[in-house]
Write a protein that holds these residues in place. Structure first.
Motif, PDB file in Angstrom:
ATOM      1  N   LEU A  65       0.989  -3.291   4.756  1.00  0.00           N
ATOM      2  CA  LEU A  65       1.570  -4.620   4.956  1.00  0.00           C
ATOM      3  C   LEU A  65       0.518  -5.612   5.444  1.00  0.00           C
ATOM      4  CD1 LEU A  65       5.064  -3.776   6.467  1.00  0.00           C
ATOM      5  CD2 LEU A  65       4.496  -4.426   4.117  1.00  0.00           C
ATOM      6  N   ARG A  66      -0.395  -5.134   6.259  1.00  0.00           N
ATOM      7  CA  ARG A  66      -1.488  -6.001   6.703  1.00  0.00           C
ATOM      8  C   ARG A  66      -2.331  -6.447   5.516  1.00  0.00           C
ATOM      9  NH1 ARG A  66      -3.717  -2.541  11.816  1.00  0.00           N
ATOM     10  NH2 ARG A  66      -1.828  -2.668  13.076  1.00  0.00           N
ATOM     11  N   ALA A  67      -2.601  -5.522   4.603  1.00  0.00           N
ATOM     12  CA  ALA A  67      -3.404  -5.861   3.415  1.00  0.00           C
ATOM     13  C   ALA A  67      -2.692  -6.906   2.559  1.00  0.00           C
ATOM     14  CB  ALA A  67      -3.699  -4.609   2.604  1.00  0.00           C
ATOM     15  N   ILE A  68      -1.388  -6.752   2.399  1.00  0.00           N
ATOM     16  CA  ILE A  68      -0.628  -7.735   1.622  1.00  0.00           C
ATOM     17  C   ILE A  68      -0.711  -9.094   2.295  1.00  0.00           C
ATOM     18  CG2 ILE A  68       1.690  -8.399   0.848  1.00  0.00           C
ATOM     19  CD1 ILE A  68       2.273  -5.290   0.690  1.00  0.00           C
ATOM     20  N   ASP A 116      -6.024  -8.056  -6.380  1.00  0.00           N
ATOM     21  CA  ASP A 116      -6.227  -6.620  -6.600  1.00  0.00           C
ATOM     22  C   ASP A 116      -5.932  -5.813  -5.336  1.00  0.00           C
ATOM     23  OD1 ASP A 116      -6.943  -7.082  -9.237  1.00  0.00           O
ATOM     24  OD2 ASP A 116      -9.094  -7.055  -8.815  1.00  0.00           O
ATOM     25  N   ILE A 117      -6.414  -6.295  -4.214  1.00  0.00           N
ATOM     26  CA  ILE A 117      -6.171  -5.586  -2.951  1.00  0.00           C
ATOM     27  C   ILE A 117      -4.686  -5.629  -2.601  1.00  0.00           C
ATOM     28  CG2 ILE A 117      -6.592  -5.615  -0.457  1.00  0.00           C
ATOM     29  CD1 ILE A 117      -9.462  -6.572  -1.104  1.00  0.00           C
ATOM     30  N   ALA A 118      -4.092  -6.807  -2.681  1.00  0.00           N
ATOM     31  CA  ALA A 118      -2.661  -6.933  -2.366  1.00  0.00           C
ATOM     32  C   ALA A 118      -1.825  -6.054  -3.290  1.00  0.00           C
ATOM     33  CB  ALA A 118      -2.229  -8.393  -2.467  1.00  0.00           C
ATOM     34  N   ASP A 119      -2.175  -6.008  -4.571  1.00  0.00           N
ATOM     35  CA  ASP A 119      -1.422  -5.201  -5.535  1.00  0.00           C
ATOM     36  C   ASP A 119      -1.474  -3.707  -5.221  1.00  0.00           C
ATOM     37  OD1 ASP A 119      -0.507  -7.379  -6.928  1.00  0.00           O
ATOM     38  OD2 ASP A 119      -1.908  -7.151  -8.604  1.00  0.00           O
ATOM     39  N   LYS A 143       3.972   0.646  -1.730  1.00  0.00           N
ATOM     40  CA  LYS A 143       5.338   0.504  -1.215  1.00  0.00           C
ATOM     41  C   LYS A 143       6.355   0.782  -2.320  1.00  0.00           C
ATOM     42  CE  LYS A 143       4.387  -0.593   3.013  1.00  0.00           C
ATOM     43  NZ  LYS A 143       4.743   0.306   4.115  1.00  0.00           N
ATOM     44  N   SER A 144       6.071   0.327  -3.515  1.00  0.00           N
ATOM     45  CA  SER A 144       6.960   0.576  -4.648  1.00  0.00           C
ATOM     46  C   SER A 144       7.041   2.066  -4.974  1.00  0.00           C
ATOM     47  CB  SER A 144       6.476  -0.218  -5.857  1.00  0.00           C
ATOM     48  OG  SER A 144       7.318  -0.007  -6.952  1.00  0.00           O
ATOM     49  N   LYS A 145       5.900   2.753  -4.935  1.00  0.00           N
ATOM     50  CA  LYS A 145       5.881   4.203  -5.190  1.00  0.00           C
ATOM     51  C   LYS A 145       6.693   4.951  -4.150  1.00  0.00           C
ATOM     52  CE  LYS A 145       1.183   4.198  -6.566  1.00  0.00           C
ATOM     53  NZ  LYS A 145      -0.135   4.773  -6.396  1.00  0.00           N
TER      54      LYS A 145
END
Length: 183
Positions: free
Chosen positions: A100-103, A112-115, A121-123
């Motif tokens: 969440l921090r990266a997002i 790319d980093i946010a994705d 999280k989706s996985k």
């Protein structure tokens, strides 16, 4: 993966988690990993590439904790996941969620980093859906979503309380959730 690359990744992951992505420079990573600057650049072309790989490294560590229950499709599967998630919080991630921090940090500056973090999280949600199906939970999508909210809530609570207490509450809530969906 070479030992030096692994060493840099592990140090970078921990430093990014502890001090923030922008609070850590490559020089600090080189010093704490005890490698030459060229070693770092031989494995990672930029700091952002190192951040990407550090997040992927964290993801691998998370799955190592959680997937040990994947073959155990019993009524206690989700309680066990809550326990394992709690162990991960206590041992690896006691101050909140690196994903969440990266997002938050990179959503507007490095897609790319946010994705990578968003896909993680989706996985996790998809994994919980699969386990809910295997546990014959008819409304598996809502169950998985609510269970993810419990897990994410426990993660967030580590910033207010300790991981043990957050995990205890997550387990209690998971049991209540299961009783609502299994009856």
């Amino acid at each position: 993966m070479s030992e030096k690359r692994k060493q840099v990744l592990n140090v970078a992951e921990q430093l990014f988690y502890t001090y923030g992505f922008h609070g850590v420079g490559l020089k600090q990573i080189v010093n704490e990993a005890n490698v030459a600057t060229m070693t770092l650049y031989n494995h990672f072309s930029s700091k952002n590439k190192l951040v990407e790989e550090a997040i992927k490294n964290r993801e691998e560590r998370y799955w190592a904790y959680i997937c040990s229950v994947s073959e155990d499709y019993s009524n206690d599967t989700f309680v066990r996941i809550a326990q394992l998630h709690g162990a991960f919080l206590k041992e690896v991630s006691p101050q909140g969620c690196m994903f969440l921090r990266a997002i938050e940090v990179y959503q507007d500056t490095d897609k790319d980093i946010a994705d990578i973090a968003i896909k993680h999280k989706s996985k996790v949600l998809q994994y919980f859906e699969k386990l809910a199906i295997c546990n014959n939970i008819k409304d598996y999508k809502n169950f998985a979503y609510e269970f993810l909210l419990i897990i994410e809530g426990a993660t967030s609570m580590t910033q207010i309380t300790d991981p043990t207490q957050a995990t205890e509450h997550a387990i209690t809530m998971t049991k209540a959730l299961q009783s609502n969906f299994l009856t």
